[in-house]
Design a protein around this motif. Structure first.
Motif, mmCIF file in Angstrom:
data_model
loop_
_atom_site.group_PDB
_atom_site.id
_atom_site.type_symbol
_atom_site.label_atom_id
_atom_site.label_comp_id
_atom_site.label_asym_id
_atom_site.label_seq_id
_atom_site.Cartn_x
_atom_site.Cartn_y
_atom_site.Cartn_z
ATOM 1 N N ARG A 1 0.992 -1.170 -0.245
ATOM 2 C CA ARG A 1 0.033 0.064 -0.043
ATOM 3 C C ARG A 1 0.914 1.228 0.117
ATOM 4 N NH1 ARG A 1 -4.470 0.212 4.478
ATOM 5 N NH2 ARG A 1 -4.822 -1.962 3.496
ATOM 6 N N ALA A 2 0.505 2.424 -0.605
ATOM 7 C CA ALA A 2 1.304 3.506 -0.669
ATOM 8 C C ALA A 2 1.809 3.979 1.007
ATOM 9 C CB ALA A 2 0.353 4.435 -1.065
ATOM 10 N N SER A 3 2.822 4.461 1.087
ATOM 11 C CA SER A 3 3.405 4.755 2.333
ATOM 12 C C SER A 3 2.610 6.074 2.978
ATOM 13 C CB SER A 3 4.543 5.225 2.289
ATOM 14 O OG SER A 3 4.793 6.445 1.385
ATOM 15 N N LYS A 4 1.841 6.671 1.968
ATOM 16 C CA LYS A 4 1.148 7.942 2.515
ATOM 17 C C LYS A 4 -0.351 7.313 2.982
ATOM 18 C CE LYS A 4 3.831 11.454 0.592
ATOM 19 N NZ LYS A 4 4.145 12.604 1.152
ATOM 20 N N SER A 5 -0.693 6.124 2.772
ATOM 21 C CA SER A 5 -1.923 5.721 3.137
ATOM 22 C C SER A 5 -2.117 5.309 4.510
ATOM 23 C CB SER A 5 -2.340 4.524 2.363
ATOM 24 O OG SER A 5 -2.453 4.754 1.073
ATOM 25 N N HIS A 6 -3.287 5.640 5.214
ATOM 26 C CA HIS A 6 -3.491 5.123 6.500
ATOM 27 C C HIS A 6 -4.394 3.935 6.552
ATOM 28 C CE1 HIS A 6 -2.172 9.191 7.993
ATOM 29 N NE2 HIS A 6 -2.851 9.479 6.758
ATOM 30 N N GLU A 7 -4.241 3.209 7.487
ATOM 31 C CA GLU A 7 -4.970 1.864 7.739
ATOM 32 C C GLU A 7 -6.367 2.119 7.662
ATOM 33 O OE1 GLU A 7 -4.242 -1.254 7.941
ATOM 34 O OE2 GLU A 7 -2.340 -0.648 7.304
ATOM 35 N N ASP A 8 -7.004 3.324 8.173
ATOM 36 C CA ASP A 8 -8.448 3.411 8.052
ATOM 37 C C ASP A 8 -8.801 4.184 7.004
ATOM 38 O OD1 ASP A 8 -7.008 5.762 8.819
ATOM 39 O OD2 ASP A 8 -8.482 6.251 10.349
ATOM 40 N N GLY A 9 -7.959 4.490 6.008
ATOM 41 C CA GLY A 9 -8.206 5.325 4.949
ATOM 42 C C GLY A 9 -9.281 4.676 3.936
ATOM 43 N N ASP A 10 -10.155 5.145 3.578
ATOM 44 C CA ASP A 10 -11.160 4.646 2.696
ATOM 45 C C ASP A 10 -10.885 4.533 1.139
ATOM 46 O OD1 ASP A 10 -11.403 7.286 2.183
ATOM 47 O OD2 ASP A 10 -13.809 7.429 2.532
ATOM 48 N N GLN A 11 -9.674 4.800 0.573
ATOM 49 C CA GLN A 11 -9.545 5.021 -0.743
ATOM 50 C C GLN A 11 -8.111 4.683 -1.206
ATOM 51 O OE1 GLN A 11 -10.444 8.577 -2.491
ATOM 52 N NE2 GLN A 11 -12.422 8.783 -1.860
ATOM 53 N N CYS A 12 -7.763 3.221 -0.887
ATOM 54 C CA CYS A 12 -6.539 2.886 -0.976
ATOM 55 C C CYS A 12 -6.533 1.818 -1.780
ATOM 56 C CB CYS A 12 -6.047 2.107 0.458
ATOM 57 S SG CYS A 12 -5.990 3.288 1.874
ATOM 58 N N VAL A 13 -5.309 1.859 -2.921
ATOM 59 C CA VAL A 13 -5.092 0.869 -3.868
ATOM 60 C C VAL A 13 -3.663 0.298 -3.327
ATOM 61 C CG1 VAL A 13 -4.487 0.723 -6.234
ATOM 62 C CG2 VAL A 13 -6.207 2.380 -5.627
ATOM 63 N N GLU A 14 -3.802 -1.017 -3.624
ATOM 64 C CA GLU A 14 -2.498 -1.970 -3.207
ATOM 65 C C GLU A 14 -1.811 -2.266 -4.529
ATOM 66 O OE1 GLU A 14 -3.529 -3.559 1.197
ATOM 67 O OE2 GLU A 14 -4.008 -4.863 -0.707
ATOM 68 N N ILE A 15 -0.663 -2.334 -4.663
ATOM 69 C CA ILE A 15 0.151 -2.963 -5.981
ATOM 70 C C ILE A 15 1.158 -4.102 -5.594
ATOM 71 C CG2 ILE A 15 -0.040 -0.686 -7.163
ATOM 72 C CD1 ILE A 15 3.040 -0.788 -6.790
ATOM 73 N N ALA A 16 1.367 -5.039 -6.499
ATOM 74 C CA ALA A 16 1.857 -6.018 -6.271
ATOM 75 C C ALA A 16 2.917 -6.287 -7.891
ATOM 76 C CB ALA A 16 1.451 -7.415 -6.050
ATOM 77 N N SER A 17 3.890 -6.554 -7.657
ATOM 78 C CA SER A 17 4.835 -6.926 -8.915
ATOM 79 C C SER A 17 5.010 -8.130 -9.277
ATOM 80 C CB SER A 17 6.245 -6.004 -8.790
ATOM 81 O OG SER A 17 5.828 -4.694 -8.712
ATOM 82 N N GLY A 18 5.000 -8.781 -10.330
ATOM 83 C CA GLY A 18 5.484 -10.022 -10.997
ATOM 84 C C GLY A 18 6.486 -9.767 -11.819
ATOM 85 N N SER A 19 6.784 -10.816 -12.501
ATOM 86 C CA SER A 19 8.028 -10.682 -13.324
ATOM 87 C C SER A 19 7.899 -9.866 -14.630
ATOM 88 C CB SER A 19 8.571 -11.996 -13.793
ATOM 89 O OG SER A 19 7.537 -12.500 -14.470
ATOM 90 N N ASP A 20 6.648 -9.978 -15.086
ATOM 91 C CA ASP A 20 6.299 -9.004 -16.366
ATOM 92 C C ASP A 20 5.096 -8.274 -16.174
ATOM 93 O OD1 ASP A 20 8.263 -10.403 -17.849
ATOM 94 O OD2 ASP A 20 6.943 -11.984 -18.243
ATOM 95 N N GLU A 21 4.643 -8.403 -15.121
ATOM 96 C CA GLU A 21 3.138 -7.699 -14.853
ATOM 97 C C GLU A 21 3.048 -6.922 -13.401
ATOM 98 O OE1 GLU A 21 0.442 -10.670 -17.256
ATOM 99 O OE2 GLU A 21 0.896 -11.077 -15.023
#
Length: 61
Positions: A10-30
């Protein structure tokens, strides 16, 4: 790619109780994106180059 085994971040500026958070994960090509409020819900999977372009457009605005 097995999405459940990815290391989701999750973005470092996000808060645990935030209501608009996007998480990302990296694969080898995606890069995968998901809504942090619904980790078992739908995910968006894009190529690394498309994700880099997306980020560059966001930074330019």
């Amino acid at each position: 790619m097995e999405l459940s085994r990815l290391d989701w971040r999750r973005a470092s500026k996000s808060h645990e109780d935030g209501d608009q958070c996007v998480e990302i994960a990296s694969g080898s090509d995606e890069v995968s994106l998901r809504d942090s409020k619904d980790p078992d819900g739908p995910k968006l999977v894009v190529s690394r180059s498309d994700f880099r372009y997306f980020v560059s457009v966001l930074k330019a605005t």
